[in-house]
Structure formats: C-alpha cells, structure tokens
Design a protein around this motif. Structure first.
Motif, PDB file in Angstrom:
ATOM      1  N   ASP A  65     -17.326 -48.827  56.742  1.00 53.31           N
ATOM      2  CA  ASP A  65     -17.264 -48.287  57.999  1.00 53.31           C
ATOM      3  C   ASP A  65     -18.521 -47.576  58.310  1.00 53.31           C
ATOM      4  O   ASP A  65     -19.266 -47.581  59.199  1.00 53.31           O
ATOM      5  CB  ASP A  65     -15.970 -47.159  58.303  1.00 53.31           C
ATOM      6  CG  ASP A  65     -16.056 -46.432  59.502  1.00 53.31           C
ATOM      7  OD1 ASP A  65     -16.003 -45.131  59.524  1.00 53.31           O
ATOM      8  OD2 ASP A  65     -16.039 -47.097  60.484  1.00 53.31           O
ATOM      9  N   THR A  84     -15.773 -45.737  65.689  1.00 52.58           N
ATOM     10  CA  THR A  84     -15.280 -46.715  65.423  1.00 52.58           C
ATOM     11  C   THR A  84     -13.760 -46.780  66.376  1.00 52.58           C
ATOM     12  O   THR A  84     -13.086 -45.765  66.600  1.00 52.58           O
ATOM     13  CB  THR A  84     -14.492 -46.639  64.003  1.00 52.58           C
ATOM     14  OG1 THR A  84     -15.735 -46.060  63.246  1.00 52.58           O
ATOM     15  CG2 THR A  84     -14.150 -48.116  63.375  1.00 52.58           C
ATOM     16  N   THR A  85     -13.798 -48.018  66.983  1.00 49.37           N
ATOM     17  CA  THR A  85     -12.429 -48.043  67.814  1.00 49.37           C
ATOM     18  C   THR A  85     -11.312 -49.002  67.098  1.00 49.37           C
ATOM     19  O   THR A  85     -10.064 -48.721  66.969  1.00 49.37           O
ATOM     20  CB  THR A  85     -12.607 -48.711  69.133  1.00 49.37           C
ATOM     21  OG1 THR A  85     -13.281 -49.984  69.079  1.00 49.37           O
ATOM     22  CG2 THR A  85     -13.311 -47.840  69.984  1.00 49.37           C
ATOM     23  N   ASN A  86     -11.996 -50.038  66.076  1.00 52.09           N
ATOM     24  CA  ASN A  86     -10.984 -50.836  65.519  1.00 52.09           C
ATOM     25  C   ASN A  86     -11.499 -51.189  64.180  1.00 52.09           C
ATOM     26  O   ASN A  86     -12.892 -51.456  64.054  1.00 52.09           O
ATOM     27  CB  ASN A  86     -10.797 -52.004  66.243  1.00 52.09           C
ATOM     28  CG  ASN A  86      -9.682 -53.190  65.481  1.00 52.09           C
ATOM     29  OD1 ASN A  86     -10.454 -53.846  64.803  1.00 52.09           O
ATOM     30  ND2 ASN A  86      -8.707 -53.107  65.595  1.00 52.09           N
ATOM     31  N   PHE A  87     -10.934 -50.972  63.300  1.00 58.70           N
ATOM     32  CA  PHE A  87     -11.365 -51.579  61.745  1.00 58.70           C
ATOM     33  C   PHE A  87     -10.341 -52.470  61.198  1.00 58.70           C
ATOM     34  O   PHE A  87      -9.145 -51.846  61.125  1.00 58.70           O
ATOM     35  CB  PHE A  87     -11.801 -50.182  61.022  1.00 58.70           C
ATOM     36  CG  PHE A  87     -12.054 -50.588  59.534  1.00 58.70           C
ATOM     37  CD1 PHE A  87     -11.302 -50.777  58.469  1.00 58.70           C
ATOM     38  CD2 PHE A  87     -13.733 -50.628  59.504  1.00 58.70           C
ATOM     39  CE1 PHE A  87     -12.029 -50.849  57.164  1.00 58.70           C
ATOM     40  CE2 PHE A  87     -14.436 -50.987  58.266  1.00 58.70           C
ATOM     41  CZ  PHE A  87     -13.296 -51.194  57.022  1.00 58.70           C
ATOM     42  N   SER A  88     -10.904 -53.355  60.423  1.00 56.78           N
ATOM     43  CA  SER A  88      -9.918 -54.373  59.802  1.00 56.78           C
ATOM     44  C   SER A  88     -10.356 -54.904  58.416  1.00 56.78           C
ATOM     45  O   SER A  88     -11.809 -55.330  58.658  1.00 56.78           O
ATOM     46  CB  SER A  88      -9.390 -55.567  60.822  1.00 56.78           C
ATOM     47  OG  SER A  88      -8.677 -56.455  60.265  1.00 56.78           O
ATOM     48  N   ILE A  89      -9.767 -54.949  57.350  1.00 59.77           N
ATOM     49  CA  ILE A  89     -10.414 -55.218  56.118  1.00 59.77           C
ATOM     50  C   ILE A  89      -9.500 -56.173  55.314  1.00 59.77           C
ATOM     51  O   ILE A  89      -8.184 -55.855  55.326  1.00 59.77           O
ATOM     52  CB  ILE A  89     -10.787 -54.038  55.301  1.00 59.77           C
ATOM     53  CG1 ILE A  89     -11.751 -54.401  54.026  1.00 59.77           C
ATOM     54  CG2 ILE A  89      -9.594 -53.178  54.812  1.00 59.77           C
ATOM     55  CD1 ILE A  89     -12.420 -53.308  53.425  1.00 59.77           C
ATOM     56  N   ARG A 112     -21.017 -51.715  75.942  1.00 61.74           N
ATOM     57  CA  ARG A 112     -19.991 -50.498  75.712  1.00 61.74           C
ATOM     58  C   ARG A 112     -19.517 -50.916  74.086  1.00 61.74           C
ATOM     59  O   ARG A 112     -19.083 -49.867  73.589  1.00 61.74           O
ATOM     60  CB  ARG A 112     -18.863 -50.960  76.536  1.00 61.74           C
ATOM     61  CG  ARG A 112     -19.316 -50.316  78.044  1.00 61.74           C
ATOM     62  CD  ARG A 112     -17.927 -50.480  78.930  1.00 61.74           C
ATOM     63  NE  ARG A 112     -18.407 -50.254  80.126  1.00 61.74           N
ATOM     64  CZ  ARG A 112     -17.521 -50.446  81.165  1.00 61.74           C
ATOM     65  NH1 ARG A 112     -16.258 -51.052  81.078  1.00 61.74           N
ATOM     66  NH2 ARG A 112     -17.929 -50.122  82.427  1.00 61.74           N
ATOM     67  N   LEU A 113     -19.454 -52.053  73.936  1.00 60.32           N
ATOM     68  CA  LEU A 113     -18.916 -52.432  72.355  1.00 60.32           C
ATOM     69  C   LEU A 113     -19.738 -53.145  71.498  1.00 60.32           C
ATOM     70  O   LEU A 113     -20.784 -54.002  71.877  1.00 60.32           O
ATOM     71  CB  LEU A 113     -17.741 -53.140  72.818  1.00 60.32           C
ATOM     72  CG  LEU A 113     -16.445 -52.671  73.289  1.00 60.32           C
ATOM     73  CD1 LEU A 113     -15.171 -53.679  73.399  1.00 60.32           C
ATOM     74  CD2 LEU A 113     -15.801 -51.429  72.579  1.00 60.32           C
ATOM     75  N   VAL A 115     -19.596 -55.081  67.736  1.00 63.64           N
ATOM     76  CA  VAL A 115     -18.782 -55.795  66.576  1.00 63.64           C
ATOM     77  C   VAL A 115     -19.546 -56.092  65.509  1.00 63.64           C
ATOM     78  O   VAL A 115     -20.555 -56.687  65.737  1.00 63.64           O
ATOM     79  CB  VAL A 115     -17.833 -56.993  67.224  1.00 63.64           C
ATOM     80  CG1 VAL A 115     -16.909 -57.337  66.064  1.00 63.64           C
ATOM     81  CG2 VAL A 115     -17.145 -56.693  68.582  1.00 63.64           C
ATOM     82  N   THR A 133     -14.206 -56.380  59.376  1.00 68.30           N
ATOM     83  CA  THR A 133     -14.689 -56.189  60.663  1.00 68.30           C
ATOM     84  C   THR A 133     -14.434 -55.266  61.368  1.00 68.30           C
ATOM     85  O   THR A 133     -13.449 -54.539  61.171  1.00 68.30           O
ATOM     86  CB  THR A 133     -14.117 -57.610  61.635  1.00 68.30           C
ATOM     87  OG1 THR A 133     -12.944 -57.743  61.540  1.00 68.30           O
ATOM     88  CG2 THR A 133     -14.720 -58.899  60.957  1.00 68.30           C
ATOM     89  N   THR A 135     -14.899 -52.679  65.291  1.00 69.64           N
ATOM     90  CA  THR A 135     -15.538 -52.628  66.716  1.00 69.64           C
ATOM     91  C   THR A 135     -15.781 -51.061  66.831  1.00 69.64           C
ATOM     92  O   THR A 135     -15.084 -50.143  66.521  1.00 69.64           O
ATOM     93  CB  THR A 135     -14.582 -53.011  67.379  1.00 69.64           C
ATOM     94  OG1 THR A 135     -14.326 -54.329  67.113  1.00 69.64           O
ATOM     95  CG2 THR A 135     -15.039 -52.957  68.964  1.00 69.64           C
TER      96      THR A 135
ATOM     97  N   PHE B  87      -5.808 -54.299  55.934  1.00 70.21           N
ATOM     98  CA  PHE B  87      -5.649 -53.044  56.332  1.00 70.21           C
ATOM     99  C   PHE B  87      -6.206 -53.067  57.752  1.00 70.21           C
ATOM    100  O   PHE B  87      -7.231 -53.636  57.527  1.00 70.21           O
ATOM    101  CB  PHE B  87      -6.143 -51.965  55.553  1.00 70.21           C
ATOM    102  CG  PHE B  87      -5.788 -50.602  56.129  1.00 70.21           C
ATOM    103  CD1 PHE B  87      -6.804 -50.121  56.886  1.00 70.21           C
ATOM    104  CD2 PHE B  87      -4.900 -49.712  55.831  1.00 70.21           C
ATOM    105  CE1 PHE B  87      -6.743 -48.897  57.634  1.00 70.21           C
ATOM    106  CE2 PHE B  87      -4.639 -48.505  56.365  1.00 70.21           C
ATOM    107  CZ  PHE B  87      -5.748 -48.045  57.376  1.00 70.21           C
ATOM    108  N   SER B  88      -5.387 -52.736  58.826  1.00 69.11           N
ATOM    109  CA  SER B  88      -6.183 -52.812  60.139  1.00 69.11           C
ATOM    110  C   SER B  88      -5.739 -51.492  60.890  1.00 69.11           C
ATOM    111  O   SER B  88      -4.575 -50.999  60.739  1.00 69.11           O
ATOM    112  CB  SER B  88      -5.609 -53.964  60.935  1.00 69.11           C
ATOM    113  OG  SER B  88      -6.193 -54.059  62.004  1.00 69.11           O
ATOM    114  N   ILE B  89      -6.694 -50.779  61.564  1.00 65.50           N
ATOM    115  CA  ILE B  89      -6.301 -49.518  62.105  1.00 65.50           C
ATOM    116  C   ILE B  89      -7.137 -49.544  63.600  1.00 65.50           C
ATOM    117  O   ILE B  89      -8.076 -50.113  63.720  1.00 65.50           O
ATOM    118  CB  ILE B  89      -6.849 -48.555  61.278  1.00 65.50           C
ATOM    119  CG1 ILE B  89      -6.578 -47.075  61.800  1.00 65.50           C
ATOM    120  CG2 ILE B  89      -8.425 -48.416  60.927  1.00 65.50           C
ATOM    121  CD1 ILE B  89      -6.540 -45.970  61.055  1.00 65.50           C
TER     122      ILE B  89
END
Lengths: 141, 141, 141, 141
Positions: A65, A84-89, A112-113, A115, A133, A135, B87-89
């Motif tokens: 992050d 951070t709006t979306n975080f995936s691991i 606006r975004l 990635v 990844t 966003t 893990f995704s948030i």
C-alpha cells in the motif's frame, strides 16, 4: 510516464505528512523511483514477524500500500489527498525473515483513479512472495 | 456452524501464538464470537492514524485480516497454521478516529479453504467504512 | 437509499441500451428492486453450463456484474455511462444447473464511485455459491 | 516452469471438454504457449460488444478466466477439474472493437493452488485495457 519527484523528495514528504509509518523504527524506506515504477524496502524487525520467523500478512499489505502510494506520488507531485479505494493481495509463498522489496508499477494514472500493480519478493530473490493490485482516488490536478 | 472456542480461549491463543499483534499496546481485541461470526475491535491510537485523525488503511486491513483469522479459528479450533492466501478490501468512507468494529462472517469453511466476509464500521455506527473478503488455507483436520 | 426506477423501467432500459445481454435467449432477468438492493435471475441454459451440469464461472461473473449495474441504475436513474472499474469474485460451492439468483446491495453510492456486494445462490437456496464485490465509476449527476 | 502441452493439444482438449466456450462462433483461440505463460485471443464480434463498439466487461472477464485456465493446463497436463476459486479484474481503459490479447503468466503453481496474472490489451497495442489475477484450485498430481 516520467516521475516529477525524486526518492529523497518523496521520503521527506512522507516524514512530514505520514510520520506514523516510522513508528517503532524506520523499517520502510524508498529504494528507487523510475519511469512508472517505485521500489520500497521493508527491513523487517520482530514487530513485523509471525512465530517461526515469517513476515506477517499485514506487514506485506502495508508495504504494498505504501509503495503504491509512493509510485503515484512520484508521478503526480506532493499530494496528501490520494487515498486507497481498493486493495487486493495474493500471498504466494512464505517469506523468510529479512528485507522485502515491493516493486510497484503504474498500470494507469488517470484524471480520477490510479491503478498500481506490486510484486513483493525477498531482497535479491526472483520469486514473488506476494502480488497485489491497488486503486487510488487521486485529486484533480 | 457452531464455534468450538470461546472469545476468551481465542484471545489466550492469540496472546501465546501471535504476541506481535499487541506490540505498542492492546489495540485489537475480540468483542464477540457467535455462530459463523466474530467481531473484533480496534481501539485506534496515534499509531493507527493518518494526519487529520482518520484511521490508516493498513490498520483497517490488519483489523479485517485478524478478525477473519479469529472467526475461522473459532470454528475449527486452535490451529496456528491457517494462512491468508487472498485478501481484498474496498475502502468506502473516511473513518473518524476512535474504535472500529470488524464484523466477519464465514462464507465457506471447507476442507482446504475458508472464505470470510468482513464489514468494518465505527463502533455504534451502521454505515460501513470498509468491506473486505479474505481466503485462508486451512490445515487438514 | 430509495430506488428511482422500477424493475420494469430498468428492464426496458437494458433492452434498448444493452441488447447483447439477451443474445441466445432471455436468460438474465430482473427479479426485484428495493431500497439499496436488486435481485437478478439467471435461468441457465446449455450456453451457461460446463460439463457435468455446473454453471460456468463467466456466467456467474456476468450475472453479478449485470446485477451490480442494475442496482446502481435503480438508484441513480437511466445512465448508460456507468462502467465497471473493479470486479472481484470468490467461487464458494459448485452450483447445480438451474436458476441462480444474484442479490446485490449497494455498499456505497458516492459522487464518482459506487461499490456493490453480490451474493449468488441457487433459487430457493440459502447457501451462497459465489460472492462478489464490484466498483463502478458513475457519471456526475 | 516448462509447458507439458502444446497450444494445439490444449485447443483440442478445450474443444472436447468445454465446447460451450465456442457457442456463437470461435471467438476465443490460443495464440501461444511458452514457459510459464499463455496468450489467448478474443476476436470480438457483436456478441461481445456494448453500444459504442467497446468490448463488454464480461467478455474480458471470460477471456482472462479462460487464458488463466489455459496457462495452468499447459503446465500440469490435461485436467478438467481445475476450478477458479477467486477472480479479480481492474478495467483500466476502454477497449476498441477488434481483437484482444490476454497474456497470462503463472505467479505460483503449487500442490493445491495456482495463481495467475493476466494483462489484456488490444492486439498490437502496448497499453493494457484490463488487468486480472485469478486463483485456481488444482487437483493433486
């Protein structure tokens, strides 16, 4: 995409705006910034470990992050409002204790975004221990 | 799905097996465990904040990941080898400083994989500040 | 959050703006629209199956993505420009051939982004076969 | 990681085991298979489009999911039982009508789980229109 900040400038910005990331010691540092990419280092201490010496999931999430934020900042300038709006691991392999490098590259830097894609590996290792990844919402500029 | 451990037993297990989560103070605690569900509390301190008083993304990720682990453990018994594979948030709204509650429910508890869904909200608030899903690899039992 | 379109109005909008979703037959239909929620039905045909009679992953992804679009549309009005920015799905259990229901609820409906959570289950079944979250970019309004 | 099947063998396997993917015409085909990687082509037709000529999200999801399956199959041999457990995609840019290439590489090929990363771009284009990661459950071998 060319960076508009150096690694040193970003590190200084983080020190002023996000001092909490260094609570407990300077474990996170910027290794390098280049075109469309940034590399962050986590020099893991006991704080970041799980029993058996492996580095904790949340420590790796924080590394990814933070590295994502750094690569975005490097290319849009000193902005504290990117969030951070979306975080995936995906956790792929068990990391050994020691330094981890998070290499993040910009997949998209829009109005606006943004990635970002991050690969996390042990310093000097090829094989990824995790892949993420993220966003971010970026302010108008 | 009925729990096979009480909140107190799980808290004791975490104290012994994962003492690092309490580094810097006991911010994370188990509020409750019930059928298919667990609620974790994060009593946020300066360590968990970003400037402006909002709680950091990584702190919320740690809350969700820990709460997911707790709800799985509650239903399969004291196992240290369950590990996060994915893990995704999504971060939905800016949280205020203060206590956060992570409510995680089991979507699936299989022979090899468990999938959990977590809603994070301010204590006493309805609206979610974040929503996460996590997949864990669970040992054979 | 109150809907501003009825199921019938949305279905008519989809017919005009996205006729391709009904290529091969009207498999996808809107079961209901309510406050913050929409339910879509997939009446699976051979087109949607894998060998053995189970419904294909892409068919379930399409169901969730469409249902997410419908619940957003229901609450912001007839807009064709809302686009998926992020979609994530966990496949939990093998579905049987037959109707699937995708129940999507709005987690957030912001000025620029909407986030939706979808549970997919066999018609009349409690247990989820899949669970998805999706983020949409929504036009200014 | 070396492939144990050729593109032609995999295509033949898909024809026998998953004939539904070619319903409506042979839009999906295998461009190449190499060490740790596979490239799939989607020759988009009206079936795959949204108004305005852009390729639909579900079509791109299907391309990534199929390409992920192909790269796994290429490296473990003809197994029909590998199933998607998690799929996540970021849509980055609006694709033009025409051929899309999904390039998937194996991040991990374990005893029980395989993780794949896919970049989707217009044929001949550098910039990604979408980026996905997928986790598959693989049978013991």
């Amino acid at each position: 995409m060319q960076p508009v900040m150096t690694a040193q400038e970003i590190a200084g910005f983080l020190d002023r705006e996000f001092p909490q990331i260094h609570a407990g010691g300077r474990a996170y540092s910027i290794d390098s910034v280049s075109s469309g990419e940034a590399v962050m280092r986590l020099a893991a201490t006991d704080l970041h470990l799980r029993p058996g010496g492996t580095i904790s999931g949340p420590s790796m999430m924080a590394l990814a992050d933070l590295a994502a934020y750094v690569v975005i900042l490097a290319h849009i300038g000193p902005v504290a409002l990117a969030v951070t709006t979306n975080f995936s691991i995906n956790f792929l392999r068990k990391p050994e204790a020691g330094d981890l490098l998070g290499t993040c590259r910009l997949l998209k830097l829009g109005k606006r975004l943004a990635v970002v894609e991050c690969g996390i590996a042990g310093a000097g290792e090829e094989e990824l221990v995790a892949h993420a990844t993220a966003t971010y919402s970026v302010p108008p500029r």
